[in-house]
Design a protein around this motif. Structure first.
Motif, mmCIF file in Angstrom:
data_model
loop_
_atom_site.group_PDB
_atom_site.id
_atom_site.type_symbol
_atom_site.label_atom_id
_atom_site.label_comp_id
_atom_site.label_asym_id
_atom_site.label_seq_id
_atom_site.Cartn_x
_atom_site.Cartn_y
_atom_site.Cartn_z
ATOM 1 N N GLY A 123 0.997 -1.442 -0.211
ATOM 2 C CA GLY A 123 0.121 0.104 -0.175
ATOM 3 C C GLY A 123 0.802 1.171 -0.108
ATOM 4 N N ALA A 124 2.373 0.927 1.029
ATOM 5 C CA ALA A 124 3.056 2.769 0.960
ATOM 6 C C ALA A 124 3.441 2.496 -0.301
ATOM 7 C CB ALA A 124 3.905 1.935 1.864
ATOM 8 N N LEU A 125 4.070 1.803 -0.688
ATOM 9 C CA LEU A 125 4.722 1.831 -2.611
ATOM 10 C C LEU A 125 3.475 1.927 -3.107
ATOM 11 C CD1 LEU A 125 6.726 -1.340 -2.901
ATOM 12 C CD2 LEU A 125 7.413 0.614 -2.571
ATOM 13 N N ASP A 126 2.533 1.756 -3.741
ATOM 14 C CA ASP A 126 1.312 2.278 -3.908
ATOM 15 C C ASP A 126 1.513 4.103 -4.297
ATOM 16 O OD1 ASP A 126 0.916 0.095 -5.654
ATOM 17 O OD2 ASP A 126 -0.846 -0.524 -4.077
ATOM 18 N N VAL A 127 0.924 4.061 -2.916
ATOM 19 C CA VAL A 127 0.710 5.234 -2.942
ATOM 20 C C VAL A 127 2.265 6.196 -2.996
ATOM 21 C CG1 VAL A 127 0.377 6.962 -0.684
ATOM 22 C CG2 VAL A 127 -0.630 5.063 -0.622
#
Length: 220
Positions: A123-127
């Motif tokens: 999720g952090a990488l997506d953001v």
């Protein structure tokens, strides 16, 4: 087969690559993908051809299609191009940014912090991807966005292959600060160092990981 369905398949496979569900060197068998998506081989072949043009898939004659496995030299070249593009991009943004745009960046930064603190690495990488593409969008040059989107997708493959477990949220926070101050030179320096740090965090040692089969990844 509608073009809309083909686009959905393209997005799903690309997302699986960038989210590390499909790992470098994994073979993308047309028959298996067609079965997973419940379609014929024709749209699958079209999608793989498009992903090959974007360098996310490598097609080897008489062997098939594989998730790309960038060499160390190719990985370094990707980061070099990102530094060139993104440093110029944020420098330009500093001269044209408006408060409403700052708020958009701050909202993404908050999402990134929340995902990171929750241990949601994907999720952090997506953001993070959304944050960099938002910078490209706000810089008001469609070519920034077009080329950066491809380079960021390649970066995801590189990270899947060479790995990094470091968090760089603080760089984005510093970058927003420079943009708020409209300090183009400082913003460019922060972006350059940010990308250098990510590159330095890669160990450039290929590791193997167990992966799900295609039917498990694409549940239709």
């Amino acid at each position: 087969m509608s073009k809309k369905k083909e686009m959905e398949i393209y997005k799903d496979i690309k997302l699986a690559i960038t989210q590390h569900k499909l790992l470098p060197n994994m073979q993308l068998v047309e028959d298996s993908l067609a079965e997973a998506f419940q379609v014929s081989r024709t749209p699958i072949r079209n999608v793989l051809r498009r992903l090959a043009m974007e360098k996310l898939v490598t097609v080897i004659p008489y062997r098939g299609a594989f998730v790309s496995c960038p060499s160390v030299e190719e990985a370094r070249a990707v980061f070099e191009m990102r530094r060139i593009i993104e440093s110029a991009m944020v420098s330009k943004l500093c001269g044209i940014v408006v408060p409403e745009q700052i708020a958009q960046l701050e909202a993404l930064l908050k999402e990134e912090h929340q995902a990171s603190h929750a241990g949601d690495i994907v999720g952090a990488l997506d953001v993070t991807v959304d944050f960099h593409l938002k910078l490209a969008e706000l810089a008001d040059n469609t070519y920034y966005y077009h080329f950066l989107e491809e380079l960021i997708s390649l970066t995801a493959v590189i990270i899947a292959l060479y790995g990094t477990n470091q968090n760089f949220c603080h760089d984005h926070e510093d970058l927003i600060g420079a943009i708020v101050r409209k300090d183009g030179e400082q913003a460019a320096r922060i972006m350059t160092e940010h990308l250098l740090q990510i590159e330095r965090s890669l160990n450039f040692t290929v590791s193997t990981t167990n992966v799900l089969n295609l039917s498990d990844i694409f549940q239709y």
